[in-house]
Design a protein around this motif. Structure first.
Motif, short mmCIF file in Angstrom:
data_model
loop_
_atom_site.label_atom_id
_atom_site.label_comp_id
_atom_site.label_asym_id
_atom_site.label_seq_id
_atom_site.Cartn_x
_atom_site.Cartn_y
_atom_site.Cartn_z
N GLU A 1 0.83 -1.20 0.00
CA GLU A 1 0.00 0.00 0.00
C GLU A 1 0.87 1.26 0.00
O GLU A 1 0.57 2.23 -0.70
CB GLU A 1 -0.91 0.01 1.23
N ASN B 1 -7.69 8.69 -2.05
CA ASN B 1 -7.09 7.84 -1.03
C ASN B 1 -7.01 8.62 0.27
O ASN B 1 -6.61 9.78 0.28
CB ASN B 1 -5.68 7.39 -1.45
N ASP C 1 1.14 7.71 -6.08
CA ASP C 1 0.01 8.64 -6.00
C ASP C 1 0.44 10.05 -5.64
O ASP C 1 -0.12 11.03 -6.14
CB ASP C 1 -1.01 8.15 -4.95
#
Length: 332
Positions: free
Chosen positions: A141, A321, A148
């Motif tokens: 993750e 996110n 990102d």
């Protein structure tokens, strides 16, 4: 000088490096007489029952001069500053952007694990909440979050700290210099990746064993480092809990509309928090750090809601996110 985690993939590698340094220092001995050898042998006798074995005195030899006591390391004045909010710390081996093997380093290297355990124990004792990456899923993750927020050049510890909700990232590394173990510690702000303080500790090998050597060096370094950052961290937490917010304009906006959204974020959203720091702001991307009152905002979801409400009627705000300290938004 190679880093601790690279030199010490397994404990035997650490031992080999240590032995190599000792051998390198003992090559090409100078010629000596038999009495000199005997004196040297006596002078370097090992400790027995906690007492140093004194060398045998020759009747003809003069009494040795009293040695000057080694200068002791000054004691660190332990800071007694109290925290308004209990800080969270993330501890990892110092690794580069491609260092997605932190968990493996800790699992495979007993000495790296020992270093981390010493740091974790001390920080817990000092009132911090210590977080760690426990599973490969968590690490995966974090690697995704790198892409990102900043691409593959993002520092692993920085992104990991955001993912687990850390206030401070602590990274450690070590190296062998002659017959000394040198430990280097760095403390950085988890929300901005800004370096707060560094500390090094040098521990001479006295034949105590690798694990004890690491424990002593790390303990000396972490005590000094924590005192460097404690006052500053307490002052930062007084401003509020930090959250990193990344906003991306993905909708088909005119320049005038994009400017209006930017002004709303800069002026209206700013008033909702104790403080807002703009790291960078382009037409389509805003990189922000907000300081939220913990009595008003319990988590990142509540911080996100302020952006959602502020831009309502102007654009659609969608969460891409959200972790404990990181909020990635799309403005459509």
């Amino acid at each position: 000088m190679k880093t601790f985690y690279k030199k010490c993939v397994v404990s035997s590698a650490f031992a080999g490096l240590l032995m190599a340094s000792l051998v390198g220092c003992s090559s090409a001995p100078a010629p000596e007489t038999e009495p000199t050898r005997n004196n040297a042998k006596n002078a370097y006798s090992e400790m027995e029952d906690g007492q140093t074995v004194a060398p045998a005195q020759s009747a003809a030899a003069p009494a040795p001069k009293a040695e000057t006591p080694a200068e002791e390391t000054p004691a660190v004045a332990i800071s007694n500053v109290q925290f308004k909010v209990k800080p969270t710390v993330m501890v990892l081996p110092a690794m580069g952007a491609k260092g997605a093997t932190s968990i493996e380093v800790i699992k495979k290297n007993p000495l790296a694990k020992t270093a981390m355990e010493v740091i974790n124990a001390y920080m817990t004792e000092r009132g911090y909440s210590v977080m760690s990456l426990e599973t490969q899923n968590q690490l995966d993750e974090v690697v995704q979050l790198q892409d990102d927020i900043a691409g593959n050049d993002a520092d692993l510890a920085y992104v990991a700290g955001l993912a687990v909700g850390a206030d401070i990232n602590l990274t450690f590394a070590g190296s062998i210099q002659n017959d000394n173990l040198v430990i280097d510690l760095n403390a950085s702000d988890a929300s901005t990746a800004q370096l707060i303080a560094s500390e090094s500790s040098r521990q001479k090998d006295e034949g105590e064993g690798q694990r004890v050597l690491v424990q002593k060096a790390v303990k000396n370094a972490i005590v000094a480092l924590e005192n460097k950052v404690r006052d500053e961290l307490a002052a930062e937490l007084e401003k509020g809990v930090q959250y990193k917010v990344v906003c991306r304009l993905t909708g088909d906006f005119t320049d005038e509309q994009a400017e209006e959204i930017s002004n709303t974020v800069s002026m209206k959203v700013r008033k909702m928090f104790n403080k807002m720091q703009v790291k960078s702001m382009t037409r389509n991307t805003y990189d922000l750090v907000v300081y939220a009152d913990p009595d008003k905002y319990e988590d990142a979801q509540m911080v996100y809601a302020e952006f959602y409400e502020a831009l309502s009627g102007m654009a659609k705000v969608r969460r891409q996110n959200i972790t404990k300290k990181l909020i990635i938004l799309e403005i459509q």
